[in-house]
Design a protein around this motif. Structure first.
Motif, PDB file in Angstrom:
ATOM      1  N   ASP A   9       0.864  -1.181   0.000  1.00 49.82           N
ATOM      2  CA  ASP A   9       0.000   0.000   0.000  1.00 49.82           C
ATOM      3  C   ASP A   9       0.897   1.226   0.000  1.00 49.82           C
ATOM      4  O   ASP A   9       2.002   1.216   0.565  1.00 49.82           O
ATOM      5  CB  ASP A   9      -0.913  -0.003   1.231  1.00 49.82           C
ATOM      6  N   LEU A  10       0.427   2.302  -0.610  1.00 48.68           N
ATOM      7  CA  LEU A  10       1.213   3.533  -0.641  1.00 48.68           C
ATOM      8  C   LEU A  10       1.294   4.193   0.726  1.00 48.68           C
ATOM      9  O   LEU A  10       2.254   4.915   1.012  1.00 48.68           O
ATOM     10  CB  LEU A  10       0.599   4.511  -1.654  1.00 48.68           C
ATOM     11  N   ASN A  11       0.299   3.964   1.604  1.00 47.91           N
ATOM     12  CA  ASN A  11       0.285   4.664   2.894  1.00 47.91           C
ATOM     13  C   ASN A  11       0.849   3.807   4.031  1.00 47.91           C
ATOM     14  O   ASN A  11       0.563   4.050   5.198  1.00 47.91           O
ATOM     15  CB  ASN A  11      -1.116   5.170   3.239  1.00 47.91           C
ATOM     16  N   CYS A  12       1.670   2.811   3.684  1.00 42.91           N
ATOM     17  CA  CYS A  12       2.325   1.965   4.693  1.00 42.91           C
ATOM     18  C   CYS A  12       3.822   2.261   4.699  1.00 42.91           C
ATOM     19  O   CYS A  12       4.492   2.103   3.668  1.00 42.91           O
ATOM     20  CB  CYS A  12       2.070   0.490   4.374  1.00 42.91           C
ATOM     21  N   PRO A  13       4.397   2.690   5.821  1.00 43.76           N
ATOM     22  CA  PRO A  13       5.836   3.013   5.848  1.00 43.76           C
ATOM     23  C   PRO A  13       6.734   1.806   5.618  1.00 43.76           C
ATOM     24  O   PRO A  13       7.838   1.940   5.093  1.00 43.76           O
ATOM     25  CB  PRO A  13       6.038   3.604   7.251  1.00 43.76           C
ATOM     26  N   PHE A  14       6.278   0.601   6.003  1.00 43.36           N
ATOM     27  CA  PHE A  14       7.067  -0.599   5.752  1.00 43.36           C
ATOM     28  C   PHE A  14       7.158  -0.876   4.253  1.00 43.36           C
ATOM     29  O   PHE A  14       8.204  -1.266   3.742  1.00 43.36           O
ATOM     30  CB  PHE A  14       6.468  -1.799   6.489  1.00 43.36           C
ATOM     31  N   CYS A  15       6.050  -0.660   3.538  1.00 45.28           N
ATOM     32  CA  CYS A  15       6.049  -0.841   2.082  1.00 45.28           C
ATOM     33  C   CYS A  15       6.936   0.206   1.420  1.00 45.28           C
ATOM     34  O   CYS A  15       7.658  -0.092   0.457  1.00 45.28           O
ATOM     35  CB  CYS A  15       4.633  -0.750   1.544  1.00 45.28           C
ATOM     36  N   TYR A  16       6.877   1.436   1.911  1.00 45.61           N
ATOM     37  CA  TYR A  16       7.747   2.486   1.387  1.00 45.61           C
ATOM     38  C   TYR A  16       9.215   2.109   1.566  1.00 45.61           C
ATOM     39  O   TYR A  16      10.022   2.232   0.637  1.00 45.61           O
ATOM     40  CB  TYR A  16       7.457   3.808   2.084  1.00 45.61           C
ATOM     41  N   ALA A  17       9.565   1.622   2.758  1.00 44.10           N
ATOM     42  CA  ALA A  17      10.954   1.236   3.019  1.00 44.10           C
ATOM     43  C   ALA A  17      11.381   0.067   2.123  1.00 44.10           C
ATOM     44  O   ALA A  17      12.518   0.023   1.647  1.00 44.10           O
ATOM     45  CB  ALA A  17      11.136   0.875   4.493  1.00 44.10           C
ATOM     46  N   MET A  18      10.473  -0.869   1.881  1.00 42.87           N
ATOM     47  CA  MET A  18      10.763  -1.970   0.961  1.00 42.87           C
ATOM     48  C   MET A  18      11.040  -1.431  -0.447  1.00 42.87           C
ATOM     49  O   MET A  18      11.995  -1.832  -1.114  1.00 42.87           O
ATOM     50  CB  MET A  18       9.592  -2.952   0.929  1.00 42.87           C
ATOM     51  N   GLN A  19      10.192  -0.489  -0.896  1.00 36.39           N
ATOM     52  CA  GLN A  19      10.378   0.105  -2.212  1.00 36.39           C
ATOM     53  C   GLN A  19      11.731   0.807  -2.315  1.00 36.39           C
ATOM     54  O   GLN A  19      12.447   0.666  -3.317  1.00 36.39           O
ATOM     55  CB  GLN A  19       9.230   1.087  -2.490  1.00 36.39           C
ATOM     56  N   GLU A  37      -5.322  -1.714  -0.816  1.00 39.22           N
ATOM     57  CA  GLU A  37      -5.672  -0.883   0.335  1.00 39.22           C
ATOM     58  C   GLU A  37      -5.680  -1.760   1.579  1.00 39.22           C
ATOM     59  O   GLU A  37      -6.561  -2.591   1.747  1.00 39.22           O
ATOM     60  CB  GLU A  37      -7.063  -0.265   0.149  1.00 39.22           C
ATOM     61  N   HIS A  38      -4.685  -1.590   2.427  1.00 37.43           N
ATOM     62  CA  HIS A  38      -4.633  -2.449   3.614  1.00 37.43           C
ATOM     63  C   HIS A  38      -5.551  -1.933   4.714  1.00 37.43           C
ATOM     64  O   HIS A  38      -5.849  -2.654   5.666  1.00 37.43           O
ATOM     65  CB  HIS A  38      -3.194  -2.572   4.122  1.00 37.43           C
ATOM     66  N   ALA A  39      -6.030  -0.703   4.594  1.00 40.17           N
ATOM     67  CA  ALA A  39      -6.987  -0.143   5.556  1.00 40.17           C
ATOM     68  C   ALA A  39      -7.916   0.774   4.785  1.00 40.17           C
ATOM     69  O   ALA A  39      -7.747   1.993   4.788  1.00 40.17           O
ATOM     70  CB  ALA A  39      -6.267   0.607   6.667  1.00 40.17           C
ATOM     71  N   PRO A  40      -8.935   0.220   4.102  1.00 41.55           N
ATOM     72  CA  PRO A  40      -9.762   1.015   3.203  1.00 41.55           C
ATOM     73  C   PRO A  40     -10.487   2.185   3.867  1.00 41.55           C
ATOM     74  O   PRO A  40     -10.813   3.153   3.194  1.00 41.55           O
ATOM     75  CB  PRO A  40     -10.767  -0.013   2.655  1.00 41.55           C
ATOM     76  N   ASP A  41     -10.765   2.085   5.171  1.00 41.90           N
ATOM     77  CA  ASP A  41     -11.499   3.164   5.842  1.00 41.90           C
ATOM     78  C   ASP A  41     -10.571   4.094   6.615  1.00 41.90           C
ATOM     79  O   ASP A  41     -10.980   4.772   7.543  1.00 41.90           O
ATOM     80  CB  ASP A  41     -12.552   2.583   6.789  1.00 41.90           C
ATOM     81  N   ILE A  42      -9.308   4.161   6.205  1.00 39.53           N
ATOM     82  CA  ILE A  42      -8.323   4.945   6.956  1.00 39.53           C
ATOM     83  C   ILE A  42      -8.696   6.422   7.001  1.00 39.53           C
ATOM     84  O   ILE A  42      -8.402   7.118   7.978  1.00 39.53           O
ATOM     85  CB  ILE A  42      -6.912   4.765   6.342  1.00 39.53           C
TER      86      ILE A  42
END
Length: 503
Positions: A9-19, A37-42
């Motif tokens: 997901d774009l709004n996950c810092p772990f995914c950003y760090a992986m990228q 979307e790992h948290a659709p109602d964020i």
């Protein structure tokens, strides 16, 4: 077809760090990025204290685990849906530029702190990637996102991200691995350590709806079908089974929908009872059925029901009404939690401690069993904050709170944040010796975290000082005495050089 797949997901810092790690290792183009979307109602909850604390904790963890990755705490965790659709649309134009857009969006949020749900921010990222300023979002792009979402949700990932896997799912890395693990994975080797041992984000749990009909649920199956992909569905076989669900902590549905064709008066009576029973958990109850007269619909609301849904309305309307009821339930849950839970550390707050202390004191007076209290303080925490910064300080408190909680095993024991860097542990039916044993265990667990503290005179890492008090509530004393004795013992521990237990 690419050999490797990543769900992120774009709004996950772990995914950003992986990228960022894949980008630095020149592996970005070898991966099929399937954004979900790992948290659709964020967008509904991203401003709550709990959400903000969770976000700060995740950023702290990324900084600790991937220090080579630049990351800053954004004001809010943005909704990512429209940005994801733009990346999907960009892939049809130019795969390489779509990856540039992906990178731009990640960095806009996690370095510059911008809101990537903003069309202006997305537009700037699109132009910077060399793509046409106006991307057309089609139904096919929505279907692509839906397909990726279903693949991720139905995979063996337990709703965790990021997920790096081979296209046949033979090998998987779950969470944020090190560059060594990534290199081993792309080299065809099974990385060391168990799968899922890395820091990761998890999706928000799906809410649960219980449907019950006196005449079965066939007549309202269109309503069930409209929401079964989005929520967990329960179909109790009897009204008794439904009531039983309301008595089981942790298994209570988030919404109850009732229907009856031939037993209308009985359904109204049952609704009144269920509404009363469900009110303790703030679970909304609604009825589903045919169009009613105004007089009959008034009778529905007189039972305390939250809504009446006409079963033959368009699916979009039914889903919107149900979503509103579930948002109401989640809002009640968040408010109740906020009143009891400390937003930063996610353990009980001082207000809940004081309430529980009174309850346990009265219980101790009846049982004539001792009640013990451990009061502890992070050593030289002001110096830690001044040296490392408040964000790092917040992360330190979160790790200390987790260490204390993991050390306390009994269900009746209570860990609370007392204020600032001070914590308390309330121990019913525990004598002085038992409290001392647990206090030393907590002290050692925190020390073993090995969180560097260059400004501490007690040790080279973060440590705590602990004071113990133990009283018998049946004797002539008060809860305030217990707190005062523990506080005096804590100061004694500090005077003894800190990083120790005193009583």
């Amino acid at each position: 077809m690419l050999q490797y797949v990543i769900y992120a997901d774009l709004n996950c810092p772990f995914c950003y760090a992986m990228q960022e790690q894949l980008h630095a290792m020149d592996l970005l183009e070898q991966v099929d990025w399937r954004l979900i979307e790992h948290a659709p109602d964020i967008s509904v909850f991203n401003a709550t204290p709990e959400s903000q604390a969770e976000l700060a904790s995740e950023v702290f963890t990324v900084r600790s685990r991937a220090p080579q990755v630049q990351v800053a705490l954004p004001p809010l965790r943005s909704d990512s849906r429209f940005a994801i659709l733009c990346v999907i649309a960009a892939r049809e134009i130019d795969e390489v530029k779509a990856l540039d857009l992906l990178t731009n969006l990640y960095r806009a949020l996690w370095i510059e702190g911008k809101d990537i749900s903003s069309t202006a921010v997305i537009y700037d990222c699109i132009v910077e990637a060399g793509l046409p300023g106006e991307l057309s979002i089609e139904e096919s792009h929505e279907l692509c996102l839906q397909n990726w979402q279903q693949q991720w949700e139905r995979g063996s990932y337990n709703l965790r991200i990021p997920v790096l896997t081979t296209d046949n799912d033979e090998r998987t890395l779950l969470g944020l691995p090190s560059q060594e693990h990534i290199s081993a994975f792309f080299g065809g080797e099974q990385p060391p350590g168990p799968v899922g041992s890395f820091d990761q984000c998890h999706g928000r749990d799906q809410q649960t709806i219980a449907f019950y009909g006196h005449d079965g649920v066939q007549s309202i199956w269109n309503v069930i079908a409209s929401v079964r992909e989005d929520y967990n569905i329960l179909l109790p076989a009897s009204i008794q089974e439904l009531r039983g669900m309301l008595n089981k902590p942790g298994e209570t549905p988030d919404l109850i929908l009732l229907n009856s064709i031939n037993h209308w008066q009985q359904m109204l009576a049952d609704t009144t009872e269920i509404v009363h029973q469900a009110s303790e958990n703030h679970t909304p109850v609604a009825l589903v059925g045919d169009m009613l007269s105004d007089a009959d619909e008034i009778k529905v609301y007189e039972t305390g029901a939250a809504d009446y849904l006409v079963k033959d309305r368009a699916n979009g309307i039914l889903k919107a009404r149900i979503r509103t009821l579930l948002l109401l339930k989640r809002s009640h849950d968040l408010l109740e939690r906020a009143a009891r839970i400390d937003g930063l550390t996610q353990i009980y707050n001082r207000r809940e401690f004081e309430r529980s202390l009174e309850v346990e004191w009265l219980r101790g007076q009846r049982s004539k069993q001792p009640l013990s209290l451990i009061m502890l303080d992070v050593d030289h925490f002001k110096d830690y904050n001044d040296h490392y910064g408040h964000l790092t300080g917040d992360g330190c408190l979160q790790h200390v709170a987790t260490a204390i909680t993991e050390s306390v095993k009994r269900a009746q024991d209570m860990v609370c944040r007392f204020g600032g860097e001070e914590f308390v542990v309330l121990l019913p039916e525990t004598d002085q010796h038992g409290a001392e044993v647990l206090a030393e265990k907590i002290r050692k667990t925190v020390e073993d975290l090995a969180i560097a503290h260059a400004k501490s005179s007690a040790a080279e890492c973060v440590t705590i000082s602990l004071g113990i008090a133990s009283l018998n509530p049946a004797e002539n004393s008060s809860p305030r005495d217990l707190i005062q004795i523990a506080d005096e013992a804590l100061y004694k521990a500090k005077n003894n050089g800190r990083n120790c237990v005193a009583s």
